[in-house]
Scaffold this active site. Sequence first.
Site, PDB file in Angstrom:
ATOM      1  N   GLY A   7       0.839  -1.200   0.000  1.00 18.04           N
ATOM      2  CA  GLY A   7       0.000   0.000   0.000  1.00 18.04           C
ATOM      3  C   GLY A   7       0.870   1.244   0.000  1.00 18.04           C
ATOM      4  O   GLY A   7       0.953   1.962   1.000  1.00 18.04           O
ATOM      5  N   SER A  10       0.160   7.416   0.730  1.00 25.91           N
ATOM      6  CA  SER A  10       0.800   8.465   1.525  1.00 25.91           C
ATOM      7  C   SER A  10       1.652   7.867   2.652  1.00 25.91           C
ATOM      8  O   SER A  10       2.875   8.034   2.682  1.00 25.91           O
ATOM      9  CB  SER A  10      -0.272   9.397   2.096  1.00 25.91           C
ATOM     10  OG  SER A  10      -0.955  10.044   1.040  1.00 25.91           O
ATOM     11  N   LYS A  82      -5.854   1.432   2.863  1.00 22.14           N
ATOM     12  CA  LYS A  82      -7.038   1.845   3.604  1.00 22.14           C
ATOM     13  C   LYS A  82      -7.724   0.585   4.131  1.00 22.14           C
ATOM     14  O   LYS A  82      -7.625  -0.493   3.524  1.00 22.14           O
ATOM     15  CB  LYS A  82      -7.976   2.632   2.691  1.00 22.14           C
ATOM     16  CG  LYS A  82      -7.445   4.016   2.315  1.00 22.14           C
ATOM     17  CD  LYS A  82      -7.614   4.977   3.481  1.00 22.14           C
ATOM     18  CE  LYS A  82      -7.092   6.376   3.215  1.00 22.14           C
ATOM     19  NZ  LYS A  82      -7.921   7.198   2.395  1.00 22.14           N
ATOM     20  N   ASN A 106      -5.466   2.888  10.353  1.00 20.05           N
ATOM     21  CA  ASN A 106      -6.436   3.404  11.317  1.00 20.05           C
ATOM     22  C   ASN A 106      -7.638   2.475  11.382  1.00 20.05           C
ATOM     23  O   ASN A 106      -7.878   1.694  10.465  1.00 20.05           O
ATOM     24  CB  ASN A 106      -6.924   4.789  10.882  1.00 20.05           C
ATOM     25  CG  ASN A 106      -6.030   5.900  11.414  1.00 20.05           C
ATOM     26  OD1 ASN A 106      -5.250   5.685  12.340  1.00 20.05           O
ATOM     27  ND2 ASN A 106      -6.147   7.072  10.829  1.00 20.05           N
ATOM     28  N   LYS A 187      -7.674   5.125  20.261  1.00 19.16           N
ATOM     29  CA  LYS A 187      -7.547   5.875  19.001  1.00 19.16           C
ATOM     30  C   LYS A 187      -8.879   5.822  18.245  1.00 19.16           C
ATOM     31  O   LYS A 187      -9.311   6.811  17.654  1.00 19.16           O
ATOM     32  CB  LYS A 187      -6.412   5.278  18.150  1.00 19.16           C
ATOM     33  CG  LYS A 187      -6.100   6.117  16.921  1.00 19.16           C
ATOM     34  CD  LYS A 187      -4.696   5.891  16.382  1.00 19.16           C
ATOM     35  CE  LYS A 187      -4.290   7.043  15.462  1.00 19.16           C
ATOM     36  NZ  LYS A 187      -3.882   6.630  14.139  1.00 19.16           N
ATOM     37  N   ASN A 191     -11.125   8.877  16.844  1.00 25.33           N
ATOM     38  CA  ASN A 191     -11.586   8.973  15.451  1.00 25.33           C
ATOM     39  C   ASN A 191     -13.116   8.938  15.368  1.00 25.33           C
ATOM     40  O   ASN A 191     -13.710   9.633  14.532  1.00 25.33           O
ATOM     41  CB  ASN A 191     -10.991   7.842  14.598  1.00 25.33           C
ATOM     42  CG  ASN A 191      -9.497   8.000  14.377  1.00 25.33           C
ATOM     43  OD1 ASN A 191      -8.726   7.077  14.592  1.00 25.33           O
ATOM     44  ND2 ASN A 191      -9.076   9.183  13.965  1.00 25.33           N
ATOM     45  N   ASN A 195     -13.908  12.125  13.185  1.00 27.19           N
ATOM     46  CA  ASN A 195     -13.837  11.981  11.715  1.00 27.19           C
ATOM     47  C   ASN A 195     -15.175  12.155  11.001  1.00 27.19           C
ATOM     48  O   ASN A 195     -15.300  12.971  10.087  1.00 27.19           O
ATOM     49  CB  ASN A 195     -13.207  10.629  11.358  1.00 27.19           C
ATOM     50  CG  ASN A 195     -11.728  10.579  11.714  1.00 27.19           C
ATOM     51  OD1 ASN A 195     -11.282  11.280  12.610  1.00 27.19           O
ATOM     52  ND2 ASN A 195     -10.972   9.757  11.031  1.00 27.19           N
ATOM     53  N   GLU A 269     -13.136   5.374   5.602  1.00 22.71           N
ATOM     54  CA  GLU A 269     -12.871   4.230   6.482  1.00 22.71           C
ATOM     55  C   GLU A 269     -13.972   4.087   7.548  1.00 22.71           C
ATOM     56  O   GLU A 269     -13.738   3.545   8.620  1.00 22.71           O
ATOM     57  CB  GLU A 269     -11.486   4.386   7.124  1.00 22.71           C
ATOM     58  CG  GLU A 269     -10.358   4.351   6.092  1.00 22.71           C
ATOM     59  CD  GLU A 269      -8.968   4.252   6.692  1.00 22.71           C
ATOM     60  OE1 GLU A 269      -8.280   3.238   6.496  1.00 22.71           O
ATOM     61  OE2 GLU A 269      -8.572   5.225   7.356  1.00 22.71           O
TER      62      GLU A 269
HETATM   63  N1  NDP Z   1      -1.789   9.490   5.497  1.00 22.67           N
HETATM   64  C1  NDP Z   1      -1.532   9.628   6.775  1.00 22.67           C
HETATM   65  O1  NDP Z   1      -0.923  10.650   7.192  1.00 22.67           O
HETATM   66  C2  NDP Z   1      -1.904   8.569   7.776  1.00 22.67           C
HETATM   67  C3  NDP Z   1      -2.644   7.457   7.406  1.00 22.67           C
HETATM   68  N2  NDP Z   1      -2.981   6.499   8.349  1.00 22.67           N
HETATM   69  C4  NDP Z   1      -3.726   5.306   7.969  1.00 22.67           C
HETATM   70  O2  NDP Z   1      -2.917   4.549   7.085  1.00 22.67           O
HETATM   71  C5  NDP Z   1      -3.732   3.851   6.126  1.00 22.67           C
HETATM   72  C6  NDP Z   1      -3.316   4.303   4.728  1.00 22.67           C
HETATM   73  O3  NDP Z   1      -3.606   5.682   4.600  1.00 22.67           O
HETATM   74  P1  NDP Z   1      -3.040   6.569   3.396  1.00 22.67           P
HETATM   75  O4  NDP Z   1      -1.622   6.257   3.166  1.00 22.67           O
HETATM   76  O5  NDP Z   1      -3.419   7.956   3.702  1.00 22.67           O
HETATM   77  O6  NDP Z   1      -3.932   6.018   2.191  1.00 22.67           O
HETATM   78  P2  NDP Z   1      -3.618   6.033   0.636  1.00 22.67           P
HETATM   79  O7  NDP Z   1      -4.905   5.803  -0.061  1.00 22.67           O
HETATM   80  O8  NDP Z   1      -2.805   7.241   0.308  1.00 22.67           O
HETATM   81  O9  NDP Z   1      -2.648   4.774   0.442  1.00 22.67           O
HETATM   82  C7  NDP Z   1      -3.041   3.452   0.191  1.00 22.67           C
HETATM   83  C8  NDP Z   1      -2.463   3.087  -1.153  1.00 22.67           C
HETATM   84  O10 NDP Z   1      -2.517   1.687  -1.328  1.00 22.67           O
HETATM   85  C9  NDP Z   1      -2.916   1.454  -2.678  1.00 22.67           C
HETATM   86  N3  NDP Z   1      -3.418   0.097  -2.787  1.00 22.67           N
HETATM   87  C10 NDP Z   1      -4.538  -0.436  -2.252  1.00 22.67           C
HETATM   88  N4  NDP Z   1      -4.646  -1.739  -2.588  1.00 22.67           N
HETATM   89  C11 NDP Z   1      -3.561  -2.023  -3.350  1.00 22.67           C
HETATM   90  C12 NDP Z   1      -3.116  -3.213  -4.011  1.00 22.67           C
HETATM   91  N5  NDP Z   1      -3.811  -4.351  -3.936  1.00 22.67           N
HETATM   92  N6  NDP Z   1      -1.975  -3.161  -4.728  1.00 22.67           N
HETATM   93  C13 NDP Z   1      -1.278  -2.003  -4.813  1.00 22.67           C
HETATM   94  N7  NDP Z   1      -1.627  -0.844  -4.205  1.00 22.67           N
HETATM   95  C14 NDP Z   1      -2.773  -0.866  -3.476  1.00 22.67           C
HETATM   96  C15 NDP Z   1      -3.954   2.532  -2.920  1.00 22.67           C
HETATM   97  O11 NDP Z   1      -4.233   2.693  -4.293  1.00 22.67           O
HETATM   98  P3  NDP Z   1      -5.738   3.143  -4.730  1.00 22.67           P
HETATM   99  O12 NDP Z   1      -6.051   4.383  -3.993  1.00 22.67           O
HETATM  100  O13 NDP Z   1      -5.589   3.304  -6.214  1.00 22.67           O
HETATM  101  O14 NDP Z   1      -6.629   2.008  -4.358  1.00 22.67           O
HETATM  102  C16 NDP Z   1      -3.243   3.733  -2.319  1.00 22.67           C
HETATM  103  O15 NDP Z   1      -2.315   4.275  -3.218  1.00 22.67           O
HETATM  104  C17 NDP Z   1      -5.175   4.228   6.487  1.00 22.67           C
HETATM  105  O16 NDP Z   1      -5.719   3.272   7.344  1.00 22.67           O
HETATM  106  C18 NDP Z   1      -5.023   5.573   7.208  1.00 22.67           C
HETATM  107  O17 NDP Z   1      -6.100   5.839   8.063  1.00 22.67           O
HETATM  108  C19 NDP Z   1      -2.560   6.596   9.657  1.00 22.67           C
HETATM  109  C20 NDP Z   1      -1.827   7.678  10.056  1.00 22.67           C
HETATM  110  C21 NDP Z   1      -1.448   8.757   9.167  1.00 22.67           C
HETATM  111  C1  KPL Z   2      -6.445  12.210  14.784  1.00 20.10           C
HETATM  112  C2  KPL Z   2      -7.154  12.581  13.503  1.00 20.10           C
HETATM  113  C3  KPL Z   2      -8.587  12.918  13.772  1.00 20.10           C
HETATM  114  C4  KPL Z   2      -6.407  13.795  13.009  1.00 20.10           C
HETATM  115  O1  KPL Z   2      -7.025  14.431  11.952  1.00 20.10           O
HETATM  116  C5  KPL Z   2      -7.064  11.411  12.561  1.00 20.10           C
HETATM  117  O2  KPL Z   2      -6.510  10.384  12.911  1.00 20.10           O
HETATM  118  C6  KPL Z   2      -7.686  11.403  11.233  1.00 20.10           C
HETATM  119  O3  KPL Z   2      -7.943  12.452  10.672  1.00 20.10           O
HETATM  120  O4  KPL Z   2      -7.932  10.281  10.742  1.00 20.10           O
END
Ligand code: NDP
Ligand code: KPL
Length: 308
Positions: A7, A10, A82, A106, A187, A191, A195, A269
């Site tokens: 994944g 970000s 996600k 998350n 957490k 959320n 959220n 989510e």
């Molecule tokens: N971003 C942040 O700052 C934070 C995020 N989180 C948690 O982390 C998790 C990820 O969040 P985030 O990084 O923001 O999400 P993103 O959507 O940016 O990242 C997930 C990535 O995985 C890709 N993906 C999904 N399935 C596959 C697959 N089978 N093969 C290849 N790629 C795949 C998605 O592509 P596509 O979108 O095309 O499906 C996407 O690019 C969530 O649970 C979020 O709540 C926790 C703390 C901070």
């Molecule tokens: C803690 C918080 C609410 C910060 O924005 C968060 O985890 C989210 O946005 O998913």
Amino acid sequence: METLVFGAGSLGSLVGGLLAREYDVTLVGREDHVTAVRESGLRLEDGTDDGALEGETPTTTRPTATTDGRNQEADLAIVAVKAFDTQAAADALATGSFDAVLSLQNGLGNEEQLANRLDVPVLAGTATYGALLRGPGRVACTGVGEITLGAREGGESALADRIGRALTAAGLETTVATDMPRRLWEKAAVNAGINAITALTATENGAVLEAPANDVARAATRETARVARACDVRVPNREALAAMERVAEHTAANTSSMRQDVLAGRRTEIDAINGYIVDRAGERGLEVPTNRTLTALVRAWERGQGLR
Ligand SMILES: NC(=O)C1=CN([C@@H]2O[C@H](COP(=O)(O)OP(=O)(O)OC[C@H]3O[C@@H](n4cnc5c(N)ncnc54)[C@H](OP(=O)(O)O)[C@@H]3O)[C@@H](O)[C@H]2O)C=CC1
Ligand SMILES: CC(C)(CO)C(=O)C(=O)O
């Protein structure tokens, strides 16, 4: 420590990019990002307001990148999709070989889904780093936080200690915890209170500190703490409410991840946050009307967008 990051969005790209300064890392992501990383490497940028990473960034690391998460091998697989993609990640990881799997997602229920499908130990984790994929091959750290990890049932874990040391050695702020169930539920209570409300009311996180949203946020948080206790995880109401309001205060000007998803027209989510709480409450005969309403409204929005 050879690491696979499943994944590479970000968070996965940020964590994978930071780890790639020290270890062999493979990112599993989508085509355009994977192509950019293969051609030019992964650029880590400082997206913090206070330049917290200045001096360390921008920097380019060179992880391996692929769109195919099947038949991979590594010491550790980090799951950063996600929550609605966890099952697909588990199915792909089941075709590979790893010593351990760590979720940094998350919401609740991710570790359980992974553990039900995989034969290797699954560790629970949380990340408070902020990450943003700015474009193919470019990820920004928008906030320096920490990674917390540990046994998903709680208690000591030599495996978690070893992985914690490896993450620390690569420069990631890391804490190994023996109370992951409590941390995950707390957490989730935060959320649950922030959220969906900010997504539905198009407000920043600080809005849940004020009337009329505050009553709704506190009710959702209180219900979550009650369900946690019914699941044998000790989360006192007072601590959950304090945590929710502390986070809302610290992130008052921020756009929650669910509001970001709604603004971008993406699936949320909700199922792994308020929806999970509704499901666990239902199994135990508990009423959670606030979480039920928030879940229904966000699902209705998703349905209206053709996202579910
Ligand atoms: N971003 C942040 O700052 C934070 C995020 N989180 C948690 O982390 C998790 C990820 O969040 P985030 O990084 O923001 O999400 P993103 O959507 O940016 O990242 C997930 C990535 O995985 C890709 N993906 C999904 N399935 C596959 C697959 N089978 N093969 C290849 N790629 C795949 C998605 O592509 P596509 O979108 O095309 O499906 C996407 O690019 C969530 O649970 C979020 O709540 C926790 C703390 C901070
Ligand atoms: C803690 C918080 C609410 C910060 O924005 C968060 O985890 C989210 O946005 O998913």
